[in-house]
Design a protein around this motif. Structure first.
Motif, PDB file in Angstrom:
ATOM      1  N   THR A   8       0.891  -1.460  -0.113  1.00  0.00           N
ATOM      2  CA  THR A   8       0.040  -0.018  -0.086  1.00  0.00           C
ATOM      3  C   THR A   8       1.044   1.246   0.080  1.00  0.00           C
ATOM      4  OG1 THR A   8      -0.183   0.106   2.222  1.00  0.00           O
ATOM      5  CG2 THR A   8      -1.968  -1.040   1.380  1.00  0.00           C
ATOM      6  N   ASN A   9       0.158   2.411  -0.406  1.00  0.00           N
ATOM      7  CA  ASN A   9       0.732   3.676  -0.278  1.00  0.00           C
ATOM      8  C   ASN A   9       0.570   4.309   0.820  1.00  0.00           C
ATOM      9  OD1 ASN A   9       1.963   3.000  -2.528  1.00  0.00           O
ATOM     10  ND2 ASN A   9       0.836   4.931  -3.689  1.00  0.00           N
ATOM     11  N   LEU A  36     -13.180   5.122  -2.954  1.00  0.00           N
ATOM     12  CA  LEU A  36     -12.044   4.210  -3.019  1.00  0.00           C
ATOM     13  C   LEU A  36     -12.390   3.014  -4.067  1.00  0.00           C
ATOM     14  CD1 LEU A  36     -10.215   4.157   0.464  1.00  0.00           C
ATOM     15  CD2 LEU A  36      -9.803   5.720  -1.646  1.00  0.00           C
ATOM     16  N   LEU A  41      -9.020   2.687  -6.098  1.00  0.00           N
ATOM     17  CA  LEU A  41      -7.822   2.981  -5.180  1.00  0.00           C
ATOM     18  C   LEU A  41      -7.575   1.880  -3.981  1.00  0.00           C
ATOM     19  CD1 LEU A  41      -8.537   7.005  -4.954  1.00  0.00           C
ATOM     20  CD2 LEU A  41      -7.080   5.722  -6.652  1.00  0.00           C
ATOM     21  N   TYR A  43      -6.978  -1.048  -1.775  1.00  0.00           N
ATOM     22  CA  TYR A  43      -5.709  -1.834  -1.743  1.00  0.00           C
ATOM     23  C   TYR A  43      -6.050  -3.134  -2.573  1.00  0.00           C
ATOM     24  CZ  TYR A  43      -7.379  -4.437   2.191  1.00  0.00           C
ATOM     25  OH  TYR A  43      -8.082  -5.378   2.960  1.00  0.00           O
ATOM     26  N   GLY A  48      -4.641  -0.540  -6.991  1.00  0.00           N
ATOM     27  CA  GLY A  48      -5.168   0.037  -5.624  1.00  0.00           C
ATOM     28  C   GLY A  48      -4.207   0.168  -4.571  1.00  0.00           C
ATOM     29  N   THR A  49      -3.881   1.220  -3.910  1.00  0.00           N
ATOM     30  CA  THR A  49      -2.735   1.269  -3.078  1.00  0.00           C
ATOM     31  C   THR A  49      -3.064   1.824  -1.637  1.00  0.00           C
ATOM     32  OG1 THR A  49      -2.449   3.530  -3.438  1.00  0.00           O
ATOM     33  CG2 THR A  49      -1.318   1.897  -4.958  1.00  0.00           C
ATOM     34  N   LEU A  50      -4.565   1.862  -1.426  1.00  0.00           N
ATOM     35  CA  LEU A  50      -5.016   2.623  -0.010  1.00  0.00           C
ATOM     36  C   LEU A  50      -5.866   1.679   0.710  1.00  0.00           C
ATOM     37  CD1 LEU A  50      -6.118   5.965  -1.443  1.00  0.00           C
ATOM     38  CD2 LEU A  50      -3.889   5.423  -0.509  1.00  0.00           C
ATOM     39  N   ARG A  71       1.984   7.002   5.879  1.00  0.00           N
ATOM     40  CA  ARG A  71       2.310   6.634   4.736  1.00  0.00           C
ATOM     41  C   ARG A  71       4.040   6.651   4.869  1.00  0.00           C
ATOM     42  NH1 ARG A  71       1.879  10.995  -0.057  1.00  0.00           N
ATOM     43  NH2 ARG A  71       2.680  12.593   1.015  1.00  0.00           N
ATOM     44  N   GLN A  95      -6.196  10.865  -3.145  1.00  0.00           N
ATOM     45  CA  GLN A  95      -5.556  10.944  -4.361  1.00  0.00           C
ATOM     46  C   GLN A  95      -4.047  11.220  -4.109  1.00  0.00           C
ATOM     47  OE1 GLN A  95      -6.291  10.035  -7.150  1.00  0.00           O
ATOM     48  NE2 GLN A  95      -8.409   9.875  -7.185  1.00  0.00           N
ATOM     49  N   HIS A  98      -2.349   8.016  -2.900  1.00  0.00           N
ATOM     50  CA  HIS A  98      -2.351   6.937  -4.005  1.00  0.00           C
ATOM     51  C   HIS A  98      -1.360   7.558  -4.800  1.00  0.00           C
ATOM     52  CE1 HIS A  98      -3.518   4.142  -6.877  1.00  0.00           C
ATOM     53  NE2 HIS A  98      -3.466   5.283  -7.755  1.00  0.00           N
ATOM     54  N   SER A  99      -1.096   8.816  -5.410  1.00  0.00           N
ATOM     55  CA  SER A  99      -0.303   9.267  -6.256  1.00  0.00           C
ATOM     56  C   SER A  99       1.163   9.606  -5.707  1.00  0.00           C
ATOM     57  CB  SER A  99      -0.812  10.399  -7.266  1.00  0.00           C
ATOM     58  OG  SER A  99      -1.119  11.584  -6.438  1.00  0.00           O
TER      59      SER A  99
END
Ligand code: FES
Length: 117
Positions: A8-9, A36, A41, A43, A48-50, A71, A95, A98-99
Motif C-alpha cells: 500500500t501507499n 476508493l 484506489l 488496496y 489500488g494502494t490505499l 504513509r 488521491q 495514492h499518487s
C-alpha cells in the motif's frame, strides 16, 4: 516476516467516536469507501494502494469529522491529521496518498514536521 500481501501507499483512518459520529463521520466513511472502490484506489483492487479503517478518537473531537493518514515517504514515516473533513477533502487526501504527492495543507492540524513551517 517479510512477505507483502497487499502493498500500500498509505493508510487512512476516519474517527468513528461519539463526537465525530454526531458531526457526520459515518457518512464520510461510507462515501470515502465508495470512492476508493469506484476509483480503484482500495488496496485490494488492481492498481489500488490505499487502506481505510475506522478509528477511535483522534484527539480533536470538537473539530470533527477527523481523519489521519500514515504513509512511508522518502524512507520515513509521514503522518498527518485533519479536522472538519468533508468528502472533497477526504478524496483529495486519498488521491495525494495514492499518487505519492504532497498532502493537502487545508485543515491539517498536525504534526508539525522538523523541516516544515
Ligand atoms: S471523537 Fe473524533 S476526534 Fe475525538
Amino acid at each position: 516476516m517479510s512477505a507483502k500481501f497487499f502493498p500500500t501507499n498509505g493508510h487512512l483512518l476516519v474517527c468513528q467516536n461519539g463526537t465525530c459520529q454526531r458531526l457526520g463521520s459515518p457518512l464520510l466513511f461510507q462515501a470515502l469507501w465508495k470512492y476508493l472502490e469506484r476509483e480503484n484506489l482500495a488496496y485490494y483492487k488492481k492498481g489500488g494502494t490505499l487502506r481505510l479503517t475506522q478509528s477511535g478518537c483522534l484527539g480533536a473531537c470538537g473539530y470533527g469529522p477527523t481523519l489521519c493518514v500514515y504513509r512511508q515517504r522518502g524512507g520515513q514515516l509521514e503522518e498527518a491529521w485533519y479536522g472538519a473533513v468533508d468528502f472533497p477533502l477526504a478524496a483529495q487526501i486519498a488521491q495525494a496518498v495514492h499518487s505519492e504527492a504532497d498532502l493537502p495543507t487545508e485543515r491539517k492540524y498536525g504534526p508539525t514536521l522538523p523541516n516544515s513551517d
